[in-house]
Design a protein around this motif. Structure first.
Motif, mmCIF file in Angstrom:
data_model
loop_
_atom_site.group_PDB
_atom_site.id
_atom_site.type_symbol
_atom_site.label_atom_id
_atom_site.label_comp_id
_atom_site.label_asym_id
_atom_site.label_seq_id
_atom_site.Cartn_x
_atom_site.Cartn_y
_atom_site.Cartn_z
ATOM 1 N N ASP A 28 -38.947 4.710 -8.463
ATOM 2 C CA ASP A 28 -38.118 3.589 -8.854
ATOM 3 C C ASP A 28 -38.861 2.262 -8.754
ATOM 4 O OD1 ASP A 28 -35.120 5.040 -7.429
ATOM 5 O OD2 ASP A 28 -36.077 5.336 -9.366
ATOM 6 N N ASP A 29 -39.937 2.219 -7.977
ATOM 7 C CA ASP A 29 -40.682 0.985 -7.785
ATOM 8 C C ASP A 29 -41.664 0.682 -8.915
ATOM 9 O OD1 ASP A 29 -39.360 0.471 -5.455
ATOM 10 O OD2 ASP A 29 -40.948 1.267 -4.164
ATOM 11 N N ILE A 30 -41.992 1.632 -9.769
ATOM 12 C CA ILE A 30 -42.985 1.408 -10.817
ATOM 13 C C ILE A 30 -42.545 0.299 -11.766
ATOM 14 C CG2 ILE A 30 -44.063 2.424 -12.859
ATOM 15 C CD1 ILE A 30 -44.362 4.981 -11.328
ATOM 16 N N LEU A 31 -41.312 0.331 -12.206
ATOM 17 C CA LEU A 31 -40.822 -0.697 -13.118
ATOM 18 C C LEU A 31 -40.888 -2.070 -12.461
ATOM 19 C CD1 LEU A 31 -39.548 -1.580 -15.769
ATOM 20 C CD2 LEU A 31 -37.328 -0.941 -14.830
ATOM 21 N N ASP A 32 -40.451 -2.158 -11.220
ATOM 22 C CA ASP A 32 -40.495 -3.430 -10.508
ATOM 23 C C ASP A 32 -41.940 -3.906 -10.307
ATOM 24 O OD1 ASP A 32 -39.208 -5.602 -9.144
ATOM 25 O OD2 ASP A 32 -39.954 -4.715 -7.266
ATOM 26 N N MET A 33 -42.833 -2.984 -9.979
ATOM 27 C CA MET A 33 -44.244 -3.357 -9.794
ATOM 28 C C MET A 33 -44.843 -3.880 -11.098
ATOM 29 S SD MET A 33 -45.823 -0.520 -7.118
ATOM 30 C CE MET A 33 -46.111 0.615 -8.442
ATOM 31 N N MET A 34 -44.519 -3.243 -12.231
ATOM 32 C CA MET A 34 -45.035 -3.721 -13.514
ATOM 33 C C MET A 34 -44.494 -5.110 -13.841
ATOM 34 S SD MET A 34 -45.488 -0.511 -16.148
ATOM 35 C CE MET A 34 -43.774 -0.328 -16.500
ATOM 36 N N ARG A 35 -43.210 -5.326 -13.576
ATOM 37 C CA ARG A 35 -42.625 -6.647 -13.830
ATOM 38 C C ARG A 35 -43.271 -7.719 -12.960
ATOM 39 N NH1 ARG A 35 -36.313 -4.750 -14.187
ATOM 40 N NH2 ARG A 35 -36.356 -4.113 -16.366
ATOM 41 N N GLN A 36 -43.469 -7.419 -11.665
ATOM 42 C CA GLN A 36 -44.095 -8.380 -10.769
ATOM 43 C C GLN A 36 -45.543 -8.659 -11.166
ATOM 44 O OE1 GLN A 36 -42.690 -10.226 -8.381
ATOM 45 N NE2 GLN A 36 -40.757 -9.323 -9.055
ATOM 46 N N THR A 37 -46.266 -7.634 -11.582
ATOM 47 C CA THR A 37 -47.648 -7.811 -12.019
ATOM 48 C C THR A 37 -47.706 -8.687 -13.258
ATOM 49 O OG1 THR A 37 -48.246 -5.656 -11.100
ATOM 50 C CG2 THR A 37 -49.738 -6.579 -12.725
ATOM 51 N N ALA A 38 -46.778 -8.487 -14.191
ATOM 52 C CA ALA A 38 -46.742 -9.302 -15.411
ATOM 53 C C ALA A 38 -46.409 -10.757 -15.101
ATOM 54 C CB ALA A 38 -45.737 -8.731 -16.404
ATOM 55 N N ILE A 39 -45.566 -10.998 -14.101
ATOM 56 C CA ILE A 39 -45.193 -12.373 -13.736
ATOM 57 C C ILE A 39 -46.345 -13.068 -13.017
ATOM 58 C CG2 ILE A 39 -43.701 -13.742 -12.221
ATOM 59 C CD1 ILE A 39 -41.475 -11.680 -12.870
ATOM 60 N N LYS A 40 -46.951 -12.387 -12.043
ATOM 61 C CA LYS A 40 -48.002 -13.009 -11.228
ATOM 62 C C LYS A 40 -49.326 -13.151 -11.977
ATOM 63 C CE LYS A 40 -46.029 -11.379 -6.916
ATOM 64 N NZ LYS A 40 -46.160 -10.456 -5.788
ATOM 65 N N ARG A 41 -49.632 -12.180 -12.844
ATOM 66 C CA ARG A 41 -50.865 -12.196 -13.639
ATOM 67 C C ARG A 41 -52.115 -12.408 -12.787
ATOM 68 N NH1 ARG A 41 -49.885 -11.578 -18.872
ATOM 69 N NH2 ARG A 41 -47.904 -12.245 -19.689
ATOM 70 N N ALA A 42 -52.159 -11.762 -11.622
ATOM 71 C CA ALA A 42 -53.243 -12.000 -10.689
ATOM 72 C C ALA A 42 -54.297 -10.891 -10.666
ATOM 73 C CB ALA A 42 -52.684 -12.189 -9.285
ATOM 74 N N ALA A 43 -53.877 -9.642 -10.777
ATOM 75 C CA ALA A 43 -54.825 -8.543 -10.596
ATOM 76 C C ALA A 43 -54.501 -7.381 -11.517
ATOM 77 C CB ALA A 43 -54.800 -8.077 -9.153
ATOM 78 N N VAL A 44 -55.493 -6.525 -11.687
ATOM 79 C CA VAL A 44 -55.339 -5.317 -12.491
ATOM 80 C C VAL A 44 -54.497 -4.312 -11.715
ATOM 81 C CG1 VAL A 44 -56.602 -3.393 -13.529
ATOM 82 C CG2 VAL A 44 -57.539 -5.695 -13.640
ATOM 83 N N MET A 45 -53.634 -3.611 -12.437
ATOM 84 C CA MET A 45 -52.767 -2.605 -11.826
ATOM 85 C C MET A 45 -53.117 -1.239 -12.404
ATOM 86 S SD MET A 45 -48.655 -2.412 -12.189
ATOM 87 C CE MET A 45 -47.707 -1.113 -11.475
ATOM 88 N N GLU A 46 -53.243 -0.250 -11.533
ATOM 89 C CA GLU A 46 -53.489 1.118 -11.977
ATOM 90 C C GLU A 46 -52.280 1.977 -11.609
ATOM 91 O OE1 GLU A 46 -57.128 2.728 -10.488
ATOM 92 O OE2 GLU A 46 -58.352 1.257 -11.541
ATOM 93 N N ILE A 47 -51.842 2.761 -12.574
ATOM 94 C CA ILE A 47 -50.734 3.693 -12.341
ATOM 95 C C ILE A 47 -51.262 5.090 -12.639
ATOM 96 C CG2 ILE A 47 -48.400 4.358 -12.964
ATOM 97 C CD1 ILE A 47 -47.970 1.531 -14.011
ATOM 98 N N SER A 48 -51.186 5.964 -11.658
ATOM 99 C CA SER A 48 -51.717 7.314 -11.841
ATOM 100 C C SER A 48 -50.790 8.136 -12.735
ATOM 101 C CB SER A 48 -51.898 8.008 -10.493
ATOM 102 O OG SER A 48 -50.642 8.339 -9.944
ATOM 103 N N GLU A 49 -51.365 9.178 -13.297
ATOM 104 C CA GLU A 49 -50.590 10.102 -14.133
ATOM 105 C C GLU A 49 -49.453 10.724 -13.334
ATOM 106 O OE1 GLU A 49 -51.816 14.368 -15.660
ATOM 107 O OE2 GLU A 49 -52.817 12.798 -16.832
ATOM 108 N N ALA A 50 -49.697 11.044 -12.067
ATOM 109 C CA ALA A 50 -48.655 11.637 -11.221
ATOM 110 C C ALA A 50 -47.495 10.669 -11.026
ATOM 111 C CB ALA A 50 -49.243 12.045 -9.874
ATOM 112 N N GLU A 51 -47.795 9.380 -10.836
ATOM 113 C CA GLU A 51 -46.728 8.388 -10.666
ATOM 114 C C GLU A 51 -45.907 8.244 -11.942
ATOM 115 O OE1 GLU A 51 -48.317 5.106 -7.524
ATOM 116 O OE2 GLU A 51 -49.347 5.194 -9.461
#
Length: 190
Positions: free
Chosen positions: A42-65
């Motif tokens: 459930d946190d993946i969507l929130d993490m992507m939204r926060q990453t898009a807002i902050k625009r600070a670092a690269v985010m990696e999401i594994s295939e398993a996630e």
């Protein structure tokens, strides 16, 4: 002399069609599904939204996630109008460099059936394009044009995953690598 040749040709065509139906009927080998961990999925969507807002670092999401997220959200969001007779049983993603294979899984009267499509993402200035490269019905590989009957299903999957897709396309750069998505929200250097 022509009659026996026509009969042999008919037999060959019917045999080829029967063989293709048998190959398409067998489900494809699916990537291993990770155990469901609802809190992390459930946190993946929130993490992507926060990453898009902050625009600070690269985010990696594994295939398993990604597969964990699909397992917990997609099956709940897609309705099964035919009930137990034909039920949508989920989706899995297999990430390879520069392409992603999406497996759609159904249970028809208790038997597993699969369809897979190969997708690629490209970018034209401010717009991302998702392209269907090819696909397969079970084990039967097909060209892109033969996957046209799947478009309504793919549209339903896209509508069910609309919040995730919107968050994904807020990124500046999306890279499909081996077993992971690399999302770069940083602004490109001027």
């Amino acid at each position: 002399m022509i009659r026996p040749l026509l009969n042999i040709l008919r037999l060959l065509v019917i045999s080829a069609l029967a063989g293709a139906a048998w190959v398409a009927h067998r489900p494809a080998a699916l990537p291993i599904s990770p155990p469901a961990n609802h809190a992390q999925a459930d946190d993946i969507l929130d993490m992507m939204r926060q990453t898009a807002i902050k625009r600070a670092a690269v985010m990696e999401i594994s295939e398993a996630e990604v597969n964990r997220h699909l397992a917990t959200t997609l099956t709940a969001r897609i309705a099964n109008p035919l009930g137990d007779w034909a039920a949508f049983d989920g989706a899995r993603l297999d990430l390879e460099p520069n392409s992603a294979r999406l497996f759609l899984i159904w249970k028809l009267k208790g038997h597993v059936r699969t369809v897979s499509v190969d997708l690629a993402i490209s970018r034209d200035e401010d717009h991302f394009n998702v392209e269907l490269l090819r696909g397969s019905y079970g084990h039967l590989d097909m060209p892109r044009g033969m996957m046209r009957p799947l478009y309504p299903v793919l549209r339903a999957v896209a509508e069910a995953l609309d919040p995730e897709i919107r968050a994904l396309f807020q990124m500046t750069k999306i890279t499909i690598a081996k077993d992971k998505l690399v999302l770069d929200p940083r602004f490109p250097p001027a």
